[in-house]
Design an enzyme around this catalytic site. Structure first.
Site, mmCIF file in Angstrom:
data_model
loop_
_atom_site.group_PDB
_atom_site.id
_atom_site.type_symbol
_atom_site.label_atom_id
_atom_site.label_comp_id
_atom_site.label_asym_id
_atom_site.label_seq_id
_atom_site.Cartn_x
_atom_site.Cartn_y
_atom_site.Cartn_z
ATOM 1 N N LYS A 203 -2.177 14.274 -15.436
ATOM 2 C CA LYS A 203 -1.449 14.017 -16.275
ATOM 3 C C LYS A 203 -1.683 13.582 -17.722
ATOM 4 O O LYS A 203 -1.458 14.152 -18.692
ATOM 5 C CB LYS A 203 -0.201 13.212 -15.783
ATOM 6 C CG LYS A 203 1.065 13.276 -16.557
ATOM 7 C CD LYS A 203 2.298 12.620 -15.874
ATOM 8 C CE LYS A 203 3.713 12.760 -16.950
ATOM 9 N NZ LYS A 203 4.641 12.095 -16.151
ATOM 10 N N GLU A 209 -10.165 7.868 -10.750
ATOM 11 C CA GLU A 209 -10.803 8.512 -9.805
ATOM 12 C C GLU A 209 -10.929 10.074 -10.104
ATOM 13 O O GLU A 209 -12.114 10.660 -10.006
ATOM 14 C CB GLU A 209 -10.050 8.512 -8.647
ATOM 15 C CG GLU A 209 -9.890 6.944 -8.028
ATOM 16 C CD GLU A 209 -8.741 6.611 -8.396
ATOM 17 O OE1 GLU A 209 -8.095 5.725 -7.617
ATOM 18 O OE2 GLU A 209 -8.154 6.705 -9.631
ATOM 19 N N GLY A 263 4.350 12.998 -11.602
ATOM 20 C CA GLY A 263 3.350 13.409 -10.573
ATOM 21 C C GLY A 263 3.569 13.929 -9.397
ATOM 22 O O GLY A 263 2.967 15.156 -8.996
ATOM 23 N N ARG A 264 4.429 13.325 -8.652
ATOM 24 C CA ARG A 264 4.870 13.684 -7.319
ATOM 25 C C ARG A 264 5.851 14.871 -7.383
ATOM 26 O O ARG A 264 6.239 15.450 -6.115
ATOM 27 C CB ARG A 264 5.423 12.657 -6.778
ATOM 28 C CG ARG A 264 6.560 11.832 -7.156
ATOM 29 C CD ARG A 264 6.846 10.631 -6.453
ATOM 30 N NE ARG A 264 7.883 9.611 -7.379
ATOM 31 C CZ ARG A 264 7.829 8.908 -8.312
ATOM 32 N NH1 ARG A 264 6.373 8.842 -8.700
ATOM 33 N NH2 ARG A 264 8.605 8.347 -8.863
ATOM 34 N N GLU A 349 7.270 6.351 -2.923
ATOM 35 C CA GLU A 349 6.876 6.274 -4.334
ATOM 36 C C GLU A 349 8.305 6.062 -5.161
ATOM 37 O O GLU A 349 8.129 5.538 -6.343
ATOM 38 C CB GLU A 349 5.527 7.183 -4.964
ATOM 39 C CG GLU A 349 5.289 6.489 -6.386
ATOM 40 C CD GLU A 349 3.940 7.403 -6.591
ATOM 41 O OE1 GLU A 349 2.745 6.983 -6.648
ATOM 42 O OE2 GLU A 349 4.206 8.613 -7.163
ATOM 43 N N HIS A 380 2.225 13.216 22.905
ATOM 44 C CA HIS A 380 1.423 12.582 23.632
ATOM 45 C C HIS A 380 0.747 11.232 23.165
ATOM 46 O O HIS A 380 -0.118 10.926 23.552
ATOM 47 C CB HIS A 380 0.175 13.640 24.074
ATOM 48 C CG HIS A 380 0.521 14.895 24.811
ATOM 49 N ND1 HIS A 380 0.673 15.042 26.265
ATOM 50 C CD2 HIS A 380 1.016 15.995 24.225
ATOM 51 C CE1 HIS A 380 1.184 16.142 26.396
ATOM 52 N NE2 HIS A 380 1.439 16.884 25.365
ATOM 53 N N LYS A 507 -4.481 -0.563 -9.642
ATOM 54 C CA LYS A 507 -5.349 0.379 -10.660
ATOM 55 C C LYS A 507 -6.075 -0.659 -11.854
ATOM 56 O O LYS A 507 -7.271 -0.561 -11.930
ATOM 57 C CB LYS A 507 -4.619 1.415 -11.031
ATOM 58 C CG LYS A 507 -4.249 2.324 -10.096
ATOM 59 C CD LYS A 507 -3.642 3.806 -10.661
ATOM 60 C CE LYS A 507 -2.614 3.792 -11.603
ATOM 61 N NZ LYS A 507 -2.164 5.058 -11.868
#
Length: 540
Positions: A203, A209, A263-264, A349, A380, A507
């Protein structure tokens, strides 16, 4: 405060009277319970009859939604009001998939023309790559894409690509988010730079990263192809168009997004470019259309017939009155296995907040822990806790009626497990029933003890979501359904679902620690634990 409202108090009083009621009895008392508590929208059928609710519960929950002015808040979001109050931004991911003719304004300016221009640019770019008309620096057609991003810029396109694997074309998209160099190395080791396109999605183009991974991908390409060919092989999606150009990316290959897209919620924007490259533009457009259809349902349906509203209210019921700490998503379909991780970010978030929009600390629980896995694998392992654990864990089961690969009776077996699990969670099995089943099969002296351990209390709530096929349009509707569910819960809890300040401190401190890791002469002025960890790393 929310908990002081008459609607909340009425629900609390009702909860005390119903909390020990068993769903077995509710079904026994009402042959029409499924018809009463099920609905359809945008190609999705929701069965919410296996919930610990009565007519009165449902009516009281709708009263809570009305008191929170869900309709007004919804209309404000779609109209472009700045409902992200802490960042003073509109929240308009819905405009990115808007197929209507009306204007959508931000600060008095209609944003639909620039959205349509961007979609047209994506279409032309995707069609050129997929058709082979757009070629790499040696004249070869592209075969692979490295998509570099993180958070919503990575998770959305990646999980949607997995879900729509049957619709993938010959372009193979490789998603890289982890800054661990092993991941990038694993990806580039098997690729040819002559036929590889690298798309960076960020963005702001400031995420540590993403920039590190992009630089590593750039270095890999330049070492083999040279700087002169970057323009043909790199594209970027960002609000920071000038920053992308500064990285040497051809302005024609820079795709804009806007600060009113979180972003999400960004997979609907040019962030979805890698997805479009992998499934083709027509399928990407169908994905947008499905979300638009759910948007229309959310806007037009009365609250008591509104699928996102109903799912949100049920979540409130369990989170705030039954004390459920988590909510599990159980897709009974291999290609949908990534959905729990996607909704995890979307929900946690958005609503993992403890301060209201009125700047007061809440005295109630907000966002639940979202988790899950594909069926039948979980049966299981962790289903044990859902069935016999002391904590209520509401569940959403998902199943397509028609799989893309219907081999022998595999899908019937899958469906039988899905429906059987919801039945077992609801009804359970009593000690008396178990004793009757054990009679004559085990020693009589062991029956009482064994029956106690085998007892299934039931009364565990679940929703079941069924749809014909997981095609692009249905997937779009399903994702929009969860988006709107999160929105409704955020409105009721009075939190800002569209900021994420909680991710910032880690961050920022990470950047400070990085400086100390690479500059060994820099003084260590952190806490004793962090200083010790840095020293261990320095000595590696």
């Amino acid at each position: 405060m929310l908990t002081e409202s008459s609607q909340w108090q009425a629900l609390q009083s009702h909860f005390e009277s119903i909390k020990n009621t068993h769903m077995r009895d509710l079904f026994a008392q009402n042959d029409n319970r499924f018809l009463q508590f099920s609905m359809q929208a945008s190609g999705i059928t929701l069965d919410f009859s296996k919930n610990r609710i009565t007519d009165e519960t449902f009516a009281l929950l709708i009263d809570l939604a009305k008191a929170a002015n869900i309709s007004g808040a919804r209309d404000g979001m779609f109209a472009g009001e700045k409902i992200n109050s802490t960042e003073k931004r509109a929240v308009l991911h819905t405009a990115l998939r808007h197929f209507g003719d009306n204007q959508v304004k931000v600060d008095g300016e209609d944003v639909m023309p620039v959205i349509k221009q961007t979609l047209a640019k994506i279409k032309a770019y995707v069609n050129g790559i997929v058709s082979g008309e757009t070629k790499g620096y040696t004249g070869k057609a592209f075969t692979d894409v490295i998509s570099v991003g993180i958070g919503g810029s990575f998770l959305g396109p990646k999980i949607m690509s997995e879900a729509l694997k049957p619709y993938q074309n010959h372009i193979k998209v490789h998603y890289v988010a982890n800054v661990d160099g092993c991941h990038m190395q694993d990806v580039v080791a098997k690729l040819d730079p002559e036929t590889t396109l690298i798309v960076t999605s960020s963005k702001t183009l400031t995420t540590q990263e993403t920039l590190r991974n992009m630089q590593s991908a750039r270095q890999w390409f330049v070492e083999q192809a040279g700087e002169a060919h970057i323009a043909k092989h790199f594209a970027c999606v960002s609000t920071n168009v000038e920053g992308a150009k500064a990285l040497g990316i051809d302005p024609e290959n820079v795709f804009p997004m806007w600060d009113w897209v979180g972003g999400r919620y960004s997979v609907w924007s040019a962030i979805g470019l890698p997805l479009a490259l992998g499934i083709g533009y027509d399928n990407f457009e169908a994905f947008l259309q499905g979300a638009y259809d759910m948007d229309q349902h959310f806007c037009d349906a009365p609250l008591e017939q509104n699928m996102p509203v109903i799912m949100a209210l049920l979540g409130i019921w369990y989170r705030n009155f039954f004390g459920a700490q988590s909510h599990v998503l159980l897709p009974y379909y291999h290609y949908l296995r990534g959905l729990p991780a996607y909704v995890q970010q979307l929900d946690m978030e958005s609503n993992g907040k403890f301060v209201t929009k009125q700047d007061t600390v809440v005295n109630y629980e907000t966002g639940p822990i979202i988790w899950g896995s594909e069926g039948t694998n979980g049966q299981h392992s962790f289903h044990q806790l859902i069935h016999q654990g002391a904590t209520i864990i509401p569940a959403d089961f998902m199943l397509p009626l028609y799989p893309h690969h219907d081999v022998a009776d595999h899908h019937a077996m899958l469906a039988s497990n899905c429906f059987g699990q919801t039945q077992a969670l609801m009804a359970g099995q009593t000690v008396e029933e178990i004793k009757a089943n054990l009679a004559g099969k085990v020693d009589e002296s062991e029956i009482d003890s064994l029956a106690q351990h085998k007892e299934m209390p039931g009364n565990k709530p679940s929703n079941t979501l069924i749809f014909d096929r997981l095609d692009p349009k249905t997937l779009g509707s399903l994702i929009a359904l969860y988006e709107h569910k999160v929105f409704v819960q955020g409105v009721i809890w009075d939190v800002n679902s569209y900021d994420q300040w909680g991710v910032e401190l880690g961050k920022a401190l990470g950047n400070q620690v990085l400086s100390k890791l690479v500059n060994k002469d820099e003084a260590l002025d952190n806490d004793a634990s962090t200083n010790a960890l840095i020293e261990i790393f320095r000595k590696r």
